[in-house]
Design a protein around this motif. Structure first.
Motif, PDB file in Angstrom:
ATOM      1  N   ALA A 195      32.909  53.701  45.610  1.00  9.21           N
ATOM      2  CA  ALA A 195      33.064  54.034  44.185  1.00  9.21           C
ATOM      3  C   ALA A 195      34.115  53.143  43.535  1.00  9.21           C
ATOM      4  O   ALA A 195      33.948  52.651  42.393  1.00  9.21           O
ATOM      5  CB  ALA A 195      33.442  55.511  44.039  1.00  9.21           C
ATOM      6  N   GLY A 196      35.226  52.898  44.228  1.00  7.13           N
ATOM      7  CA  GLY A 196      36.283  52.041  43.683  1.00  7.13           C
ATOM      8  C   GLY A 196      35.802  50.627  43.460  1.00  7.13           C
ATOM      9  O   GLY A 196      36.124  49.988  42.443  1.00  7.13           O
ATOM     10  N   LEU A 197      35.007  50.135  44.427  1.00 10.06           N
ATOM     11  CA  LEU A 197      34.474  48.773  44.278  1.00 10.06           C
ATOM     12  C   LEU A 197      33.539  48.687  43.080  1.00 10.06           C
ATOM     13  O   LEU A 197      33.559  47.707  42.315  1.00 10.06           O
ATOM     14  CB  LEU A 197      33.750  48.374  45.554  1.00 10.06           C
ATOM     15  CG  LEU A 197      33.142  46.961  45.580  1.00 10.06           C
ATOM     16  CD1 LEU A 197      34.233  45.913  45.367  1.00 10.06           C
ATOM     17  CD2 LEU A 197      32.398  46.720  46.886  1.00 10.06           C
ATOM     18  N   THR A 198      32.742  49.720  42.877  1.00  7.08           N
ATOM     19  CA  THR A 198      31.808  49.732  41.743  1.00  7.08           C
ATOM     20  C   THR A 198      32.573  49.738  40.416  1.00  7.08           C
ATOM     21  O   THR A 198      32.244  48.997  39.477  1.00  7.08           O
ATOM     22  CB  THR A 198      30.889  50.959  41.831  1.00  7.08           C
ATOM     23  OG1 THR A 198      30.156  50.916  43.059  1.00  7.08           O
ATOM     24  CG2 THR A 198      29.925  51.010  40.654  1.00  7.08           C
ATOM     25  N   VAL A 199      33.603  50.582  40.329  1.00  6.76           N
ATOM     26  CA  VAL A 199      34.414  50.646  39.112  1.00  6.76           C
ATOM     27  C   VAL A 199      35.081  49.315  38.832  1.00  6.76           C
ATOM     28  O   VAL A 199      35.135  48.827  37.688  1.00  6.76           O
ATOM     29  CB  VAL A 199      35.460  51.778  39.226  1.00  6.76           C
ATOM     30  CG1 VAL A 199      36.455  51.720  38.070  1.00  6.76           C
ATOM     31  CG2 VAL A 199      34.757  53.133  39.255  1.00  6.76           C
ATOM     32  N   TRP A 200      35.601  48.693  39.865  1.00  9.22           N
ATOM     33  CA  TRP A 200      36.281  47.392  39.698  1.00  9.22           C
ATOM     34  C   TRP A 200      35.337  46.336  39.159  1.00  9.22           C
ATOM     35  O   TRP A 200      35.674  45.559  38.269  1.00  9.22           O
ATOM     36  CB  TRP A 200      36.856  46.965  41.037  1.00  9.22           C
ATOM     37  CG  TRP A 200      37.558  45.636  40.969  1.00  9.22           C
ATOM     38  CD1 TRP A 200      38.818  45.381  40.547  1.00  9.22           C
ATOM     39  CD2 TRP A 200      36.989  44.377  41.321  1.00  9.22           C
ATOM     40  NE1 TRP A 200      39.108  44.047  40.610  1.00  9.22           N
ATOM     41  CE2 TRP A 200      37.986  43.390  41.087  1.00  9.22           C
ATOM     42  CE3 TRP A 200      35.748  43.972  41.820  1.00  9.22           C
ATOM     43  CZ2 TRP A 200      37.757  42.044  41.335  1.00  9.22           C
ATOM     44  CZ3 TRP A 200      35.530  42.630  42.061  1.00  9.22           C
ATOM     45  CH2 TRP A 200      36.531  41.693  41.815  1.00  9.22           C
ATOM     46  N   ARG A 201      34.093  46.335  39.684  1.00 11.19           N
ATOM     47  CA  ARG A 201      33.124  45.357  39.211  1.00 11.19           C
ATOM     48  C   ARG A 201      32.751  45.587  37.752  1.00 11.19           C
ATOM     49  O   ARG A 201      32.591  44.646  36.970  1.00 11.19           O
ATOM     50  CB  ARG A 201      31.874  45.403  40.091  1.00 11.19           C
ATOM     51  CG  ARG A 201      32.093  44.811  41.477  1.00 11.19           C
ATOM     52  CD  ARG A 201      30.842  44.947  42.325  1.00 11.19           C
ATOM     53  NE  ARG A 201      31.014  44.283  43.619  1.00 11.19           N
ATOM     54  CZ  ARG A 201      30.111  44.328  44.590  1.00 11.19           C
ATOM     55  NH1 ARG A 201      28.992  45.035  44.425  1.00 11.19           N
ATOM     56  NH2 ARG A 201      30.332  43.689  45.740  1.00 11.19           N
ATOM     57  N   LEU A 202      32.587  46.881  37.394  1.00  9.46           N
ATOM     58  CA  LEU A 202      32.257  47.188  35.996  1.00  9.46           C
ATOM     59  C   LEU A 202      33.366  46.742  35.059  1.00  9.46           C
ATOM     60  O   LEU A 202      33.118  46.176  33.982  1.00  9.46           O
ATOM     61  CB  LEU A 202      31.991  48.691  35.847  1.00  9.46           C
ATOM     62  CG  LEU A 202      30.699  49.206  36.494  1.00  9.46           C
ATOM     63  CD1 LEU A 202      30.618  50.720  36.396  1.00  9.46           C
ATOM     64  CD2 LEU A 202      29.484  48.558  35.822  1.00  9.46           C
ATOM     65  N   ARG A 203      34.618  46.993  35.419  1.00  9.21           N
ATOM     66  CA  ARG A 203      35.749  46.585  34.583  1.00  9.21           C
ATOM     67  C   ARG A 203      35.838  45.064  34.489  1.00  9.21           C
ATOM     68  O   ARG A 203      36.171  44.504  33.432  1.00  9.21           O
ATOM     69  CB  ARG A 203      37.040  47.148  35.143  1.00  9.21           C
ATOM     70  CG  ARG A 203      37.176  48.653  34.944  1.00  9.21           C
ATOM     71  CD  ARG A 203      38.473  49.153  35.534  1.00  9.21           C
ATOM     72  NE  ARG A 203      38.647  50.580  35.260  1.00  9.21           N
ATOM     73  CZ  ARG A 203      39.681  51.311  35.721  1.00  9.21           C
ATOM     74  NH1 ARG A 203      40.622  50.706  36.474  1.00  9.21           N
ATOM     75  NH2 ARG A 203      39.760  52.582  35.430  1.00  9.21           N
ATOM     76  N   ALA A 204      35.557  44.441  35.601  1.00  8.76           N
ATOM     77  CA  ALA A 204      35.624  42.970  35.592  1.00  8.76           C
ATOM     78  C   ALA A 204      34.621  42.382  34.622  1.00  8.76           C
ATOM     79  O   ALA A 204      34.884  41.375  33.923  1.00  8.76           O
ATOM     80  CB  ALA A 204      35.399  42.423  36.994  1.00  8.76           C
ATOM     81  N   ARG A 205      33.467  42.980  34.506  1.00  7.37           N
ATOM     82  CA  ARG A 205      32.450  42.481  33.584  1.00  7.37           C
ATOM     83  C   ARG A 205      32.873  42.681  32.122  1.00  7.37           C
ATOM     84  O   ARG A 205      32.601  41.857  31.255  1.00  7.37           O
ATOM     85  CB  ARG A 205      31.120  43.182  33.840  1.00  7.37           C
ATOM     86  CG  ARG A 205      30.469  42.755  35.148  1.00  7.37           C
ATOM     87  CD  ARG A 205      29.186  43.537  35.371  1.00  7.37           C
ATOM     88  NE  ARG A 205      28.580  43.146  36.628  1.00  7.37           N
ATOM     89  CZ  ARG A 205      27.473  43.709  37.120  1.00  7.37           C
ATOM     90  NH1 ARG A 205      26.884  44.684  36.419  1.00  7.37           N
ATOM     91  NH2 ARG A 205      26.983  43.297  38.264  1.00  7.37           N
ATOM     92  N   ARG A 206      33.542  43.805  31.822  1.00  9.12           N
ATOM     93  CA  ARG A 206      33.928  44.108  30.455  1.00  9.12           C
ATOM     94  C   ARG A 206      35.012  43.170  29.920  1.00  9.12           C
ATOM     95  O   ARG A 206      35.047  42.834  28.749  1.00  9.12           O
ATOM     96  CB  ARG A 206      34.405  45.542  30.347  1.00  9.12           C
ATOM     97  CG  ARG A 206      33.300  46.567  30.536  1.00  9.12           C
ATOM     98  CD  ARG A 206      33.861  47.963  30.566  1.00  9.12           C
ATOM     99  NE  ARG A 206      32.817  48.948  30.828  1.00  9.12           N
ATOM    100  CZ  ARG A 206      33.061  50.240  31.040  1.00  9.12           C
ATOM    101  NH1 ARG A 206      34.316  50.693  31.038  1.00  9.12           N
ATOM    102  NH2 ARG A 206      32.051  51.060  31.273  1.00  9.12           N
ATOM    103  N   VAL A 207      35.927  42.761  30.727  1.00  7.38           N
ATOM    104  CA  VAL A 207      37.059  41.946  30.264  1.00  7.38           C
ATOM    105  C   VAL A 207      36.825  40.457  30.425  1.00  7.38           C
ATOM    106  O   VAL A 207      37.669  39.645  30.065  1.00  7.38           O
ATOM    107  CB  VAL A 207      38.352  42.349  31.016  1.00  7.38           C
ATOM    108  CG1 VAL A 207      38.665  43.817  30.791  1.00  7.38           C
ATOM    109  CG2 VAL A 207      38.215  42.063  32.519  1.00  7.38           C
ATOM    110  N   ALA A 208      35.710  40.070  30.915  1.00  5.88           N
ATOM    111  CA  ALA A 208      35.454  38.627  31.101  1.00  5.88           C
ATOM    112  C   ALA A 208      35.360  37.939  29.725  1.00  5.88           C
ATOM    113  O   ALA A 208      34.702  38.445  28.802  1.00  5.88           O
ATOM    114  CB  ALA A 208      34.161  38.444  31.869  1.00  5.88           C
TER     115      ALA A 208
END
Length: 371
Positions: A350-363
């Motif tokens: 779950a943490g890895l999924t959240v991190w990936r989603l956040r990474a996409r938003r701030v790119a």
């Protein structure tokens, strides 16, 4: 005053109940046991609490070693045992059944379970579960072919052509043979079987029969193994029969003869048996022991004698008592390791999924030159 009358009334009721119980024991004596008939003195009570027998057959002769445990208030009793041919009688080894019981005892095994039960953390007590014949010549009307004293037994070996002869013999020795028992003896008389009549008496004057008696061993010629049971039709209470069948192969009874199906408690080959079992089997290199138990809820439905035969296979069997233990990994409950480990894996995913989603938003958006 009322309280005093109540106490006297209760005392009278208790006294009447005790008298009724005593009278019932006198008018309904038990005289039938597993493979013969037990006849106490008139007005006395005697019952067979437990009967255990070992049966050995070598193809030509049969040997039955029997141990009876009796209860009652009779100072003397007689026991009738039909046999297909002339029998020799002697005292058996009292250690035989201890040895057979040890051989056939359940083994202890441990099996694991995954989820916790009552008594395991985090619930709170240890728990274990358990899995589970040759025709003899007739000599009318009655003949005593042998008589000897063996420990507490006065043994007489008889031939007779009519049940009345047995009743007369017992009457002359101070015992009364019930009419129904004489009737049940008729098939044995017709087959020209013989009888072993045994008087039981305590070693000391004034004692009554009780507890386990010394084993008695009977040996007779027989072209097929048989265990006499017909006389147990007269038993007034349910009967339990325990048999140890000794031979070169696994043995079984041909039918249930009116009782529940015999249950196998043990089946297996014993190599180089020593002690009392070795003496009984003539120090044979091996003997196959089959232990059976059978319950007769209604003895009156017994249809005849047990015929014993070789079983189709020599498949061994032994009961087992299982101790259940909670499965552990490195000393910790396996379920806890699995649950915690699974939770950590899920959390990590779950943490890895959240991190990936956040990474996409701030790119940052791709840079483009103005035209």
């Amino acid at each position: 005053m009322t309280g005093t009358r109540g106490l006297w009334r209760r005392a009278l009721l208790v006294a009447l109940a005790l008298v009724a119980l005593q009278l019932g024991s006198l008018v309904a004596p038990a005289y039938a046991c597993g493979c013969g008939a037990m006849v106490p003195q008139s007005g006395r009570q005697l019952s067979v609490r437990q009967e255990t027998s070992a049966v050995r057959w070598d193809g030509r002769s049969e040997q039955i070693v029997m141990r009876l445990t009796v209860d009652g208030n009779a100072p003397r009793a007689a026991w009738i045992m039909p046999v297909p041919s002339r029998a020799t009688v002697k005292l058996g080894d009292r250690h035989l059944f201890d040895q057979l019981e040890e051989i056939s005892a359940p083994v202890h095994r441990t099996r694991s379970y995954f989820w916790p039960k009552d008594g395991d953390w985090p619930f709170a007590e240890d728990r274990s579960v358990g899995d589970g014949a040759p025709r003899a010549a007739a000599k009318p009307p009655v003949e005593v072919v042998g008589r000897e004293r063996l420990g507490p037994f006065d043994v007489a070996r008889l031939t007779a052509t009519d049940p009345t002869a047995l009743r007369d013999w017992l009457a002359h020795n101070g015992f009364e043979l019930p009419q129904a028992l004489a009737t049940e003896l008729r098939p044995y008389v017709d087959q020209k079987w013989e009888y072993v009549a045994i008087r039981l008496a305590p070693d000391q004057v004034g004692q009554t029969l009780g507890g386990p008696l010394d084993p008695l061993s009977l040996t007779f010629a027989s072209d097929r193994p048989v265990y006499p049971m017909r006389l147990s039709r007269l038993a007034r209470t349910p009967q339990t029969l325990n048999l140890y069948l000794l031979g070169t192969h696994r043995m079984e009874t041909a039918s249930a003869i009116g009782g529940y199906e015999p249950q196998t408690l043990f089946a297996g080959r014993v190599t180089h048996p020593g002690g009392a079992l070795g003496d009984l089997t003539g120090q044979a290199p091996s003997v196959y022991v089959t232990a059976l138990t059978q319950y007769f809820a209604q003895p009156s439905k017994i249809t005849g004698d047990h015929e014993i035969r070789q079983a189709p296979t020599d498949t061994p069997f032994q009961r087992a008592w299982y101790t259940e233990e909670l499965m552990t990994v490195g000393g910790a409950p396996a379920w806890l390791v699995t649950v915690v480990g699974g939770a950590l894996v899920v959390a990590a995913g779950a943490g890895l999924t959240v991190w990936r989603l956040r990474a996409r938003r701030v790119a940052p958006a791709p840079y483009r030159n103005a035209v």
